[in-house]
Scaffold this motif. Structure first.
Motif, PDB file in Angstrom:
ATOM      1  N   GLU A   1       0.827  -1.213   0.000  1.00  9.81           N
ATOM      2  CA  GLU A   1       0.000   0.000   0.000  1.00  9.81           C
ATOM      3  C   GLU A   1       0.860   1.261   0.000  1.00  9.81           C
ATOM      4  OE1 GLU A   1      -3.306   0.786  -0.232  1.00  9.81           O
ATOM      5  OE2 GLU A   1      -3.485  -1.303  -0.851  1.00  9.81           O
ATOM      6  N   ILE A   2       1.953   1.239   0.722  1.00 12.78           N
ATOM      7  CA  ILE A   2       2.844   2.399   0.745  1.00 12.78           C
ATOM      8  C   ILE A   2       3.452   2.610  -0.632  1.00 12.78           C
ATOM      9  CG2 ILE A   2       5.025   3.291   1.691  1.00 12.78           C
ATOM     10  CD1 ILE A   2       4.177   1.877   4.365  1.00 12.78           C
ATOM     11  N   ALA A   3       3.902   1.526  -1.251  1.00 12.08           N
ATOM     12  CA  ALA A   3       4.502   1.627  -2.583  1.00 12.08           C
ATOM     13  C   ALA A   3       3.494   2.116  -3.621  1.00 12.08           C
ATOM     14  CB  ALA A   3       5.070   0.274  -2.999  1.00 12.08           C
ATOM     15  N   ASP A   4       2.240   1.693  -3.479  1.00 13.11           N
ATOM     16  CA  ASP A   4       1.214   2.003  -4.478  1.00 13.11           C
ATOM     17  C   ASP A   4       0.495   3.329  -4.236  1.00 13.11           C
ATOM     18  OD1 ASP A   4       1.845  -0.390  -5.663  1.00 13.11           O
ATOM     19  OD2 ASP A   4       0.085  -1.462  -4.912  1.00 13.11           O
ATOM     20  N   ALA A   5       0.775   4.001  -3.124  1.00  8.66           N
ATOM     21  CA  ALA A   5       0.089   5.261  -2.813  1.00  8.66           C
ATOM     22  C   ALA A   5       0.415   6.309  -3.874  1.00  8.66           C
ATOM     23  CB  ALA A   5       0.501   5.768  -1.435  1.00  8.66           C
TER      24      ALA A   5
ATOM     25  N   ASP B   1      -0.167  10.661   5.471  1.00 13.66           N
ATOM     26  CA  ASP B   1      -1.316  10.303   4.646  1.00 13.66           C
ATOM     27  C   ASP B   1      -1.094   8.954   3.957  1.00 13.66           C
ATOM     28  OD1 ASP B   1      -2.688  12.634   5.359  1.00 13.66           O
ATOM     29  OD2 ASP B   1      -1.683  13.789   3.787  1.00 13.66           O
ATOM     30  N   VAL B   2       0.136   8.714   3.558  1.00  7.30           N
ATOM     31  CA  VAL B   2       0.498   7.413   2.985  1.00  7.30           C
ATOM     32  C   VAL B   2       0.295   6.321   4.033  1.00  7.30           C
ATOM     33  CG1 VAL B   2       2.421   6.021   2.106  1.00  7.30           C
ATOM     34  CG2 VAL B   2       2.117   8.377   1.301  1.00  7.30           C
ATOM     35  N   LEU B   3       0.749   6.598   5.261  1.00 10.07           N
ATOM     36  CA  LEU B   3       0.614   5.611   6.328  1.00 10.07           C
ATOM     37  C   LEU B   3      -0.839   5.348   6.671  1.00 10.07           C
ATOM     38  CD1 LEU B   3       3.517   6.553   8.756  1.00 10.07           C
ATOM     39  CD2 LEU B   3       3.364   4.588   7.221  1.00 10.07           C
ATOM     40  N   LEU B   4      -1.647   6.387   6.707  1.00 11.84           N
ATOM     41  CA  LEU B   4      -3.058   6.190   7.023  1.00 11.84           C
ATOM     42  C   LEU B   4      -3.705   5.260   5.995  1.00 11.84           C
ATOM     43  CD1 LEU B   4      -5.551   6.713   8.723  1.00 11.84           C
ATOM     44  CD2 LEU B   4      -5.884   8.862   7.482  1.00 11.84           C
ATOM     45  N   ARG B   5      -3.411   5.466   4.722  1.00 11.00           N
ATOM     46  CA  ARG B   5      -3.919   4.564   3.674  1.00 11.00           C
ATOM     47  C   ARG B   5      -3.477   3.128   3.932  1.00 11.00           C
ATOM     48  NH1 ARG B   5      -4.865   5.772  -1.912  1.00 11.00           N
ATOM     49  NH2 ARG B   5      -3.581   3.949  -2.288  1.00 11.00           N
ATOM     50  N   ALA B   6      -2.194   2.969   4.241  1.00  7.80           N
ATOM     51  CA  ALA B   6      -1.649   1.623   4.450  1.00  7.80           C
ATOM     52  C   ALA B   6      -2.265   0.958   5.679  1.00  7.80           C
ATOM     53  CB  ALA B   6      -0.124   1.697   4.591  1.00  7.80           C
ATOM     54  N   PHE B   7      -2.370   1.699   6.768  1.00  7.97           N
ATOM     55  CA  PHE B   7      -2.923   1.107   7.986  1.00  7.97           C
ATOM     56  C   PHE B   7      -4.427   0.848   7.860  1.00  7.97           C
ATOM     57  CE2 PHE B   7       0.998   2.736  10.166  1.00  7.97           C
ATOM     58  CZ  PHE B   7       1.476   1.478  10.517  1.00  7.97           C
ATOM     59  N   ARG B   8      -5.097   1.584   7.002  1.00  4.57           N
ATOM     60  CA  ARG B   8      -6.515   1.264   6.744  1.00  4.57           C
ATOM     61  C   ARG B   8      -6.625  -0.115   6.102  1.00  4.57           C
ATOM     62  NH1 ARG B   8      -8.645   7.301   5.418  1.00  4.57           N
ATOM     63  NH2 ARG B   8      -9.882   7.440   7.317  1.00  4.57           N
TER      64      ARG B   8
ATOM     65  N   ALA C   1       9.720   0.907   3.293  1.00  3.97           N
ATOM     66  CA  ALA C   1       8.807   1.257   2.200  1.00  3.97           C
ATOM     67  C   ALA C   1       8.715   2.770   2.032  1.00  3.97           C
ATOM     68  CB  ALA C   1       7.424   0.655   2.459  1.00  3.97           C
ATOM     69  N   LEU C   2       8.728   3.510   3.147  1.00  2.00           N
ATOM     70  CA  LEU C   2       8.732   4.974   3.060  1.00  2.00           C
ATOM     71  C   LEU C   2      10.039   5.483   2.450  1.00  2.00           C
ATOM     72  CD1 LEU C   2       7.110   5.903   6.493  1.00  2.00           C
ATOM     73  CD2 LEU C   2       6.094   6.246   4.224  1.00  2.00           C
ATOM     74  N   ARG C   3      11.154   4.877   2.826  1.00  2.00           N
ATOM     75  CA  ARG C   3      12.448   5.278   2.237  1.00  2.00           C
ATOM     76  C   ARG C   3      12.429   5.077   0.724  1.00  2.00           C
ATOM     77  NH1 ARG C   3      14.442   1.784   6.459  1.00  2.00           N
ATOM     78  NH2 ARG C   3      14.725   3.065   8.313  1.00  2.00           N
ATOM     79  N   GLN C   4      11.811   3.973   0.288  1.00  2.00           N
ATOM     80  CA  GLN C   4      11.725   3.692  -1.147  1.00  2.00           C
ATOM     81  C   GLN C   4      10.914   4.766  -1.879  1.00  2.00           C
ATOM     82  OE1 GLN C   4      13.288   1.201  -2.857  1.00  2.00           O
ATOM     83  NE2 GLN C   4      14.297   0.738  -0.913  1.00  2.00           N
ATOM     84  N   ARG C   5      10.052   5.465  -1.142  1.00  2.29           N
ATOM     85  CA  ARG C   5       9.279   6.573  -1.726  1.00  2.29           C
ATOM     86  C   ARG C   5      10.038   7.889  -1.658  1.00  2.29           C
ATOM     87  NH1 ARG C   5       3.861   6.189  -2.719  1.00  2.29           N
ATOM     88  NH2 ARG C   5       3.637   8.423  -2.340  1.00  2.29           N
ATOM     89  N   GLY C   6      11.249   7.868  -1.112  1.00  2.00           N
ATOM     90  CA  GLY C   6      12.058   9.076  -1.043  1.00  2.00           C
ATOM     91  C   GLY C   6      11.989   9.814   0.280  1.00  2.00           C
ATOM     92  N   VAL C   7      11.323   9.237   1.278  1.00  4.41           N
ATOM     93  CA  VAL C   7      11.297   9.873   2.598  1.00  4.41           C
ATOM     94  C   VAL C   7      12.675   9.692   3.226  1.00  4.41           C
ATOM     95  CG1 VAL C   7      10.223   9.855   4.887  1.00  4.41           C
ATOM     96  CG2 VAL C   7       8.830   9.417   2.844  1.00  4.41           C
ATOM     97  N   PRO C   8      13.305  10.773   3.724  1.00 12.32           N
ATOM     98  CA  PRO C   8      14.633  10.645   4.333  1.00 12.32           C
ATOM     99  C   PRO C   8      14.642   9.620   5.466  1.00 12.32           C
ATOM    100  CG  PRO C   8      14.062  12.956   4.038  1.00 12.32           C
ATOM    101  CD  PRO C   8      12.827  12.166   3.721  1.00 12.32           C
TER     102      PRO C   8
END
Length: 197
Positions: A69-73, A81-88, A132-139
């Motif tokens: 879900e994090i990768a596909d956001a 907001d990415v995390l909220l989607r994933a945890f939903r 997964a967040l790092r893969q999206r570019g989050v430091p």
């Protein structure tokens, strides 16, 4: 006698839950779980490496769902907001398994060996979310902080859902994330007093 591997696994989990509630985790043996499930002990060990893992089955699926879900956001979403989607998405998995989740959480809460395993599993899940967040570019530092904070909010929401089933887990999760946003916008009273001097 269970006819399929999935059925045997489900019956072993149900038997373990029942016995842990009746006898306690420490007092229950794998042989007793297998007997209650109508299988032999060898079958138990084909499905689970030990009696703790009966309660943690599905963690790999949960991690995979979260990271997918994090990768596909959509691009442009803030990390929370990415995390909220994933945890939903993770929440829907729990809701589909409430009859297992509720007694499981209660058994873990009163069993030190299981609380230790729960913390280790939570760390593993959190690291998957951070990666997964790092893969999206989050430091790196922010990815770790967001993952830990998001997991804490999810854990709080799940406990609230167990305590108050009148609302779905999604509502509890939305409130937990709203609380995080509110906390980040609030100046602590002590800091406000020192800033005004």
């Amino acid at each position: 006698m269970p006819r399929s591997g999935a059925e045997a696994r489900r019956r072993l989990q149900q038997a373990a839950l029942e016995l842990y509630r009746e006898l306690g985790f420490e007092q229950t043996t794998t042989a007793e779980i297998a007997a209650r499930a109508g299988v032999n002990e060898r079958t138990f060990f084909r499905h689970f490496p030990d009696k703790r893992e009966v309660l943690f089955d599905g963690e790999a699926d949960m991690r995979a769902a979260l990271t997918r879900e994090i990768a596909d956001a959509p691009d442009g979403l803030r990390p929370f907001d990415v995390l909220l989607r994933a945890f939903r998405t993770a929440g829907r998995i729990l809701e589909d398994n409430r009859s297992f989740c509720e007694p499981r959480l209660k058994i873990i809460a009163v069993t030190p060996a299981l609380r230790e395993r729960d913390l280790a599993k939570a760390a593993w899940l959190t690291e998957g979310v951070a990666e997964a967040l790092r893969q999206r570019g989050v430091p790196d530092r922010l990815a770790g902080l967001a993952a830990h904070t998001g997991w804490a909010a999810f854990h709080q929401a799940a406990q609230d859902w167990i305590d108050d089933p009148s609302q779905g887990l999604d509502a509890h999760l939305a409130r937990a994330f709203d609380d995080l946003h509110a906390l980040s916008g609030t100046v602590p009273p002590a800091q406000a007093r020192s800033d005004s001097r």
